[in-house]
Design a protein around this motif. Structure first.
Motif, PDB file in Angstrom:
ATOM      1  N   MET A   1     -37.263 -68.817 -91.429  1.00 35.48           N
ATOM      2  CA  MET A   1     -36.714 -67.770 -90.729  1.00 35.48           C
ATOM      3  C   MET A   1     -38.185 -66.852 -90.403  1.00 35.48           C
ATOM      4  N   ARG A   2     -38.052 -66.449 -89.103  1.00 32.85           N
ATOM      5  CA  ARG A   2     -38.961 -65.843 -88.375  1.00 32.85           C
ATOM      6  C   ARG A   2     -39.791 -64.681 -89.315  1.00 32.85           C
ATOM      7  N   LYS A   3     -41.068 -64.349 -89.159  1.00 31.41           N
ATOM      8  CA  LYS A   3     -41.803 -63.356 -89.840  1.00 31.41           C
ATOM      9  C   LYS A   3     -40.872 -61.985 -89.780  1.00 31.41           C
ATOM     10  N   GLU A   4     -40.628 -61.670 -88.595  1.00 30.54           N
ATOM     11  CA  GLU A   4     -40.003 -60.199 -88.062  1.00 30.54           C
ATOM     12  C   GLU A   4     -38.856 -60.203 -88.935  1.00 30.54           C
ATOM     13  N   LEU A   5     -37.939 -61.281 -89.008  1.00 35.45           N
ATOM     14  CA  LEU A   5     -36.578 -61.167 -89.565  1.00 35.45           C
ATOM     15  C   LEU A   5     -36.882 -61.059 -91.089  1.00 35.45           C
ATOM     16  N   ARG A   6     -37.757 -61.829 -91.819  1.00 37.25           N
ATOM     17  CA  ARG A   6     -38.135 -61.588 -93.311  1.00 37.25           C
ATOM     18  C   ARG A   6     -38.595 -60.388 -93.606  1.00 37.25           C
ATOM     19  N   GLN A   7     -39.310 -59.613 -92.683  1.00 42.72           N
ATOM     20  CA  GLN A   7     -39.763 -58.095 -92.818  1.00 42.72           C
ATOM     21  C   GLN A   7     -38.515 -57.321 -92.847  1.00 42.72           C
ATOM     22  N   TRP A   8     -37.521 -57.434 -92.005  1.00 43.85           N
ATOM     23  CA  TRP A   8     -36.312 -56.658 -91.949  1.00 43.85           C
ATOM     24  C   TRP A   8     -35.461 -56.925 -93.043  1.00 43.85           C
ATOM     25  N   ALA A   9     -35.265 -58.258 -93.403  1.00 47.79           N
ATOM     26  CA  ALA A   9     -34.660 -58.389 -94.583  1.00 47.79           C
ATOM     27  C   ALA A   9     -34.825 -57.963 -95.985  1.00 47.79           C
ATOM     28  N   GLU A  10     -36.340 -57.781 -96.073  1.00 47.84           N
ATOM     29  CA  GLU A  10     -36.991 -57.197 -97.194  1.00 47.84           C
ATOM     30  C   GLU A  10     -36.677 -55.687 -97.056  1.00 47.84           C
ATOM     31  N   ILE A  11     -36.678 -54.884 -95.853  1.00 51.15           N
ATOM     32  CA  ILE A  11     -36.337 -53.520 -95.653  1.00 51.15           C
ATOM     33  C   ILE A  11     -34.701 -53.047 -95.978  1.00 51.15           C
ATOM     34  N   LEU A  12     -34.009 -54.002 -95.379  1.00 57.26           N
ATOM     35  CA  LEU A  12     -32.681 -53.766 -95.779  1.00 57.26           C
ATOM     36  C   LEU A  12     -32.126 -54.089 -97.202  1.00 57.26           C
ATOM     37  N   ARG A  13     -33.006 -54.955 -97.881  1.00 57.40           N
ATOM     38  CA  ARG A  13     -32.686 -55.170 -99.256  1.00 57.40           C
ATOM     39  C   ARG A  13     -32.866 -54.006-100.077  1.00 57.40           C
ATOM     40  N   GLU A  14     -34.106 -53.456 -99.743  1.00 58.88           N
ATOM     41  CA  GLU A  14     -34.594 -52.407-100.663  1.00 58.88           C
ATOM     42  C   GLU A  14     -33.677 -51.136-100.390  1.00 58.88           C
ATOM     43  N   ARG A  15     -33.245 -50.979 -99.068  1.00 47.02           N
ATOM     44  CA  ARG A  15     -32.297 -49.758 -98.998  1.00 47.02           C
ATOM     45  C   ARG A  15     -31.047 -50.054 -99.573  1.00 47.02           C
ATOM     46  N   ALA A  16     -30.616 -51.334 -99.532  1.00 47.32           N
ATOM     47  CA  ALA A  16     -29.281 -51.433-100.318  1.00 47.32           C
ATOM     48  C   ALA A  16     -29.442 -51.226-101.714  1.00 47.32           C
ATOM     49  N   LEU A  17     -30.360 -51.683-102.301  1.00 43.67           N
ATOM     50  CA  LEU A  17     -30.578 -51.717-103.745  1.00 43.67           C
ATOM     51  C   LEU A  17     -30.660 -49.896-104.117  1.00 43.67           C
ATOM     52  N   ALA A  18     -31.884 -49.173-103.053  1.00 42.36           N
ATOM     53  CA  ALA A  18     -31.674 -47.748-103.402  1.00 42.36           C
ATOM     54  C   ALA A  18     -30.318 -47.108-103.161  1.00 42.36           C
ATOM     55  N   ALA A  19     -29.356 -47.645-102.487  1.00 44.15           N
ATOM     56  CA  ALA A  19     -28.081 -47.060-102.284  1.00 44.15           C
ATOM     57  C   ALA A  19     -27.022 -47.400-103.501  1.00 44.15           C
ATOM     58  N   GLY A  20     -27.401 -48.351-104.292  1.00 49.10           N
ATOM     59  CA  GLY A  20     -26.537 -48.541-105.476  1.00 49.10           C
ATOM     60  C   GLY A  20     -25.955 -49.936-105.617  1.00 49.10           C
ATOM     61  N   LEU A  21     -26.163 -50.649-104.581  1.00 50.96           N
ATOM     62  CA  LEU A  21     -25.631 -51.967-104.376  1.00 50.96           C
ATOM     63  C   LEU A  21     -26.573 -52.905-105.512  1.00 50.96           C
ATOM     64  N   SER A  22     -25.980 -53.988-105.797  1.00 46.66           N
ATOM     65  CA  SER A  22     -26.478 -54.838-106.878  1.00 46.66           C
ATOM     66  C   SER A  22     -26.186 -56.376-106.581  1.00 46.66           C
ATOM     67  N   PHE A  23     -27.012 -57.094-106.372  1.00 45.90           N
ATOM     68  CA  PHE A  23     -26.590 -58.668-105.876  1.00 45.90           C
ATOM     69  C   PHE A  23     -27.688 -59.569-106.413  1.00 45.90           C
ATOM     70  N   PRO A  24     -27.456 -60.807-106.679  1.00 43.61           N
ATOM     71  CA  PRO A  24     -28.440 -61.704-106.818  1.00 43.61           C
ATOM     72  C   PRO A  24     -29.357 -61.991-105.616  1.00 43.61           C
ATOM     73  N   PRO A  25     -30.519 -62.861-105.715  1.00 42.89           N
ATOM     74  CA  PRO A  25     -31.266 -63.367-104.567  1.00 42.89           C
ATOM     75  C   PRO A  25     -30.422 -63.753-103.273  1.00 42.89           C
ATOM     76  N   VAL A  26     -30.931 -63.513-102.226  1.00 44.18           N
ATOM     77  CA  VAL A  26     -30.025 -63.918-100.788  1.00 44.18           C
ATOM     78  C   VAL A  26     -31.089 -64.621-100.107  1.00 44.18           C
ATOM     79  N   LEU A  27     -30.864 -65.783 -99.717  1.00 49.17           N
ATOM     80  CA  LEU A  27     -31.540 -66.694 -99.010  1.00 49.17           C
ATOM     81  C   LEU A  27     -30.998 -66.790 -97.559  1.00 49.17           C
ATOM     82  N   PHE A  28     -31.711 -66.530 -96.658  1.00 45.89           N
ATOM     83  CA  PHE A  28     -31.298 -66.469 -95.265  1.00 45.89           C
ATOM     84  C   PHE A  28     -31.987 -67.673 -94.462  1.00 45.89           C
TER      85      PHE A  28
END
Length: 459
Positions: free
Chosen positions: A1-28
Motif C-alpha cells: 500500500m502507498r505510503k500516503e495511504l498507510r499514513q491515513w490508515a494510521e490516522i483513521l485507526r487512532e481516531r476510531a480507537l479514541a472514539a471508542g471503537l475496538s477491533f483487531p489489526p486491519v490489513l489493507f
C-alpha cells in the motif's frame, strides 16, 4: 500500500480507537479491478474450492465494472486480522472514506454478539477446503466431484442458522460409559482421523428404537453429512458446504445494521478532516451511497442509527414514547451523550430483525419518506412483511422431524407455514436432490391452497 495511504490508515485507526471503537489489526491491500472481481466472486477470500459458480460470479462483477454499471470500492473479511481490499482506481478521498468504513466494520465483527462463535481463521479453512476438494477430484474424478458439489450446493440453505450458538449434550438421560477420546479436527476431516465407533447392536425384540433425529432439526445438511449413505469424501464436502454457509449467516443477518454502523462512523471520523474541496467530493460519494432508490441497506441502517442517537440524546425513548400517537411525542431535552452510548449497545446486541422491530416507527418512516402519509394505515403490515423477509435470510423454515418415516427409513420434513406458500417447482427440485443423497423417498408436509399437503420425491 502507498505510503500516503498507510499514513491515513494510521490516522483513521487512532481516531476510531479514541472514539471508542475496538477491533483487531486491519490489513489493507490495494488491488486492481480484475483481482477485486475475483475476490468478490470468492466471497472475499483468495482461494476457494474449484467450482463453476465462482467463474460465473467473477464474470458478473468484471462486466459490471467494465461497462460502468457499478464498482466495488472495498471488500472486508471477518478474520483475525481483518483483511480489507481497496480498489486502486479510487481517489485518495474515496480510499480514506473506505478505510474509515472498514475500521467500523472491524469493530462490528468483533463486538456484535452474532459474530461471537464464528471462527476467525477462515482464510486458512477456505484453503484447506480447496485442498480437500482438489484431492477428491484427483482420486475420484473431477466430473464426479463437480456433480456432487452441484448437488450439495443446491441444499446449502438447509442449515440451522442458530447451530453455532447452541450447545446440547449428544444424548440426554442417565449417565453412560465414557466415550472413547477423539482428536479435535474440522468435521469434514473427522471420518479420516477418528475411526467410527462400532455400529449399535440390534434392539431386543419388542424394544423401541431411539428416534432419529432425537428432536426436530433444521440442520438437515449436518444430519445428511452424519447419517446419509455416502462415501467419506462426499460427507466431507457436505460438511464443507455447511461450515461455509454458517460462516456467512451473521453477515446476512446484520447487513442493514453493519452497513449503517460503518456509514455512521466513516462520516463521523472523516468529516472533521476534510478540506473544502474534499467536502464536495465526500458529499457526492455519500449521496451515491445513501441514494433512496430501491431497498438500500446503507441508507436504512445509517438513518435509523441517527434516529436512535437523536431519540436518546433528546430523551425521546422508552415505552411511553412509543405509545404516544404521531404528533404527540415527548419533546423534553436531556444531556447529550446518551445517544452514542445507546448506539454502542445497539451495535452489540441487535441483528437486523431485532433492530428494525425495535426502532422502525411510523414517524421515522414518514420523516424519511419511506412511505407516503396516505399509506400510514398500512405501515404495520409493510413492517411485518419486511421483518418476514429478514427471518431465516428470507428462506422457508423447514425441519427434519423423522428419518424413519413409516418405519421405512424415509425422511419426513415439515415446513413452518406462516401464510406464504412454497415455490412448488423449486421445492420439488430440492426434494429430488435430497432423495439422491438419502437414497430413500423424502416427504415434506406443507400447505398448498390452504390445505395441508404431503409432497414427495422418490416414491
Amino acid at each position: 500500500m502507498r505510503k500516503e495511504l498507510r499514513q491515513w490508515a494510521e490516522i483513521l485507526r487512532e481516531r476510531a480507537l479514541a472514539a471508542g471503537l475496538s477491533f483487531p489489526p486491519v490489513l489493507f491491500e490495494e488491488v486492481g479491478p480484475e483481482e477485486m472481481a475475483m475476490l468478490a466472486a470468492y466471497g472475499g477470500f483468495p482461494r476457494r474450492y474449484p467450482h463453476w459458480r465462482w467463474g460465473s460470479e467473477y464474470l458478473r462483477h468484471r462486466e459490471t465494472y467494465r461497462y460502468g454499471l457499478g464498482r466495488i470500492y472495498e471488500l472486508v473479511v471477518n478474520t483475525h486480522p481483518v483483511r480489507a481490499y481497496l480498489l486502486k482506481s479510487n481517489t485518495l478521498l474515496a480510499q480514506k472514506l473506505v478505510m474509515a468504513h472498514v475500521f467500523a466494520h472491524a469493530d462490528f465483527f468483533q463486538n456484535n454478539l452474532a459474530f461471537k462463535p464464528i471462527p476467525k481463521d477462515m482464510h486458512e479453512e477456505m484453503a484447506h477446503h480447496a485442498a480437500f476438494v482438489e484431492k477428491a477430484m484427483e482420486r475420484h474424478g473431477a466430473r464426479s466431484v463437480e456433480e456432487f458439489l452441484d448437488l450439495a450446493l443446491s441444499l446449502e440453505n438447509l442449515i440451522d442458522p442458530h447451530a453455532p450458538y447452541i450447545r446440547r449434550p449428544e444424548k440426554e438421560g442417565p449417565e453412560e460409559a465414557e466415550p472413547p477420546k477423539r482428536l479435535r479436527v474440522r468435521p469434514y476431516l473427522d471420518p479420516y482421523v477418528n475411526p467410527p465407533p462400532e455400529p449399535p447392536k440390534e434392539a431386543e425384540e419388542g424394544g423401541r428404537p431411539e428416534p432419529l433425529p432425537p428432536r426436530p432439526t433444521r440442520d438437515i445438511l449436518g444430519f445428511l453429512a452424519r447419517y446419509a449413505p455416502l462415501a467419506p469424501w462426499q460427507k466431507g464436502i457436505l460438511e464443507i458446504i455447511r461450515e461455509e454457509s454458517l460462516y456467512y449467516v451473521p453477515q446476512a443477518a446484520t447487513k442493514i445494521l453493519n452497513e449503517g454502523w460503518a456509514t455512521y462512523w466513516h462520516t463521523r471520523l472523516l468529516l472533521p478532516l476534510l478540506s473544502p474541496e474534499e467536502a464536495l467530493e465526500f458529499a457526492e460519494l455519500q449521496a451515491g451511497l445513501l441514494a433512496p432508490h430501491g431497498f438500500n441497506p446503507y441508507r436504512l441502517g445509517y438513518l435509523l442509527l441517527k434516529e436512535v442517537e437523536e431519540r436518546w440524546d433528546k430523551g425521546r425513548f422508552g415505552p411511553e414514547y412509543e405509545a404516544l400517537p404521531l404528533g404527540e411525542r415527548l419533546t423534553y431535552e436531556r444531556p447529550t451523550g446518551l445517544g452514542l452510548k445507546q448506539l454502542f449497545q445497539v451495535r452489540t446486541v441487535h441483528t437486523d430483525l431485532s433492530f428494525l422491530d425495535t426502532f422502525l416507527t411510523p414517524e421515522f418512516a414518514l420523516r424519511q419518506r419511506l412511505l407516503n402519509p396516505e399509506d400510514l394505515p398500512r405501515f404495520a403490515e409493510a413492517k411485518k412483511a419486511l421483518l418476514f423477509r429478514l427471518t431465516n435470510g428470507g428462506y422457508p423454515i423447514v425441519e427434519l422431524v423423522d428419518a424413519n418415516y413409516g418405519n421405512r427409513g424415509e425422511l419426513l420434513l415439515e415446513h413452518a407455514y406462516e401464510g406464504v406458500e412454497l415455490d412448488l417447482k423449486k421445492t420439488q427440485a430440492v426434494l429430488e436432490n435430497l432423495y439422491r443423497l438419502w437414497g430413500r423417498p423424502v416427504h415434506l408436509k406443507t400447505v398448498v391452497g390452504e390445505k395441508e399437503t404431503l409432497l414427495s420425491a422418490g416414491s
